[in-house]
Design an enzyme around this catalytic site. Sequence first.
Site, short mmCIF file in Angstrom:
data_model
loop_
_atom_site.label_atom_id
_atom_site.label_comp_id
_atom_site.label_asym_id
_atom_site.label_seq_id
_atom_site.Cartn_x
_atom_site.Cartn_y
_atom_site.Cartn_z
N ASP A 169 -5.03 -5.83 -8.02
CA ASP A 169 -5.19 -5.14 -6.75
C ASP A 169 -5.35 -3.65 -7.09
O ASP A 169 -5.20 -3.24 -8.24
CB ASP A 169 -3.97 -5.38 -5.85
CG ASP A 169 -4.30 -5.27 -4.37
OD1 ASP A 169 -5.34 -4.68 -4.03
OD2 ASP A 169 -3.51 -5.75 -3.53
N HIS B 95 0.83 -1.20 0.00
CA HIS B 95 0.00 0.00 0.00
C HIS B 95 0.86 1.25 0.00
O HIS B 95 0.45 2.30 -0.50
CB HIS B 95 -0.92 0.02 1.23
CG HIS B 95 -1.97 -1.03 1.21
ND1 HIS B 95 -1.76 -2.31 1.68
CD2 HIS B 95 -3.26 -1.00 0.79
CE1 HIS B 95 -2.87 -3.01 1.55
NE2 HIS B 95 -3.79 -2.25 1.00
#
Length: 342
Positions: free
Chosen positions: A254, A182
Amino acid sequence: MGPLMIDVSGYELTHEEIDMLDHPLIGGLILFSRNYHDQSQLADLVKHIRMVTRNDLIVAVDHEGGRVQRFRKDFSLIPAMGKLYPLTEGENLHRQAQSDGWAEQFGWLMAAELLAFDIDISFAPVLDINGVSEVIGDRGFHQQPHQIVRLASGFIQGMHRAGMKATGKHFPGHGNVKEDSHIAMPVDKRSKKEIMALDMQIFKEINQQGLLDAVMPAHVIYPDVDDLPAGFSSQWIGQILRKELQFNGVVFSDDLSMQGAVQMGDIIIRTNLAIEAGCDMALVCNDAKSAGFVLDSLPSDLVVSQRPAKLKKGKSSNFNTLQKSSDYQQARRALDEFYARQ
């Protein structure tokens, strides 16, 4: 069904979001905690989403349990999957079978509650090894592949019993890199041989059982295989996943707004690269401006794959009816039993 999955900002749709959802490229929408206030509001939001969307679409959420469960108030609090086995480890086979039973019951419970609100899928389960990665940690079922296969298979069987398809993540494995994709670009420097023998064995065995409906690749680079992150790699998706593992389900990227994807270029380049590598649907989340850029840049008649349509939910009970069912009461007793043992 369009090839893009986006998100929305709050409890209700804005005029701009309504216009965006009417775009022909939209094939999915993912919900977050910011989209949930209470069950009545959630039901209204999902109903409105389906009403204004031009195409049929997949409504999704990350609701795997533990620290990654977007809806909490009035929903069953599903434990982190890494908590299941430690409560029975070292005990007799009956106790170990209990962890298998918990996995199946919790997979069913998680799925059944979401289906009652017309949500198609939860991006679950996590198939990563519970290793050095802090962002994975107890989201993973165990440290050993054979235990992960056993417990995750039960969890998926529970999801399937409820009527929900399963998405295994993060292919080929995020558990052996410390960095969080992230906020960074993780690099797993292990050999291909080691990755295939450990992390990949999980995906391989569960796929061989016919349990994997979808896969989400990791924003992780495995340089012994490819210099590109797995989610942008035709070697990982096209060659290893599709050809060697013979996986014929859905591949979701993702979130392409994550830091682990940024190095690939701007959001339009990232989206194109993910689709070219073999992703059936690309996620652009937490950045409405970028989602708008992608919608304006890709051909409006772009068709990538019909596979995602297979993930649509069937008929399901509303929440009040669900709560009265014997299956629900049995699953809640299993949940109470689990928490009583902690």
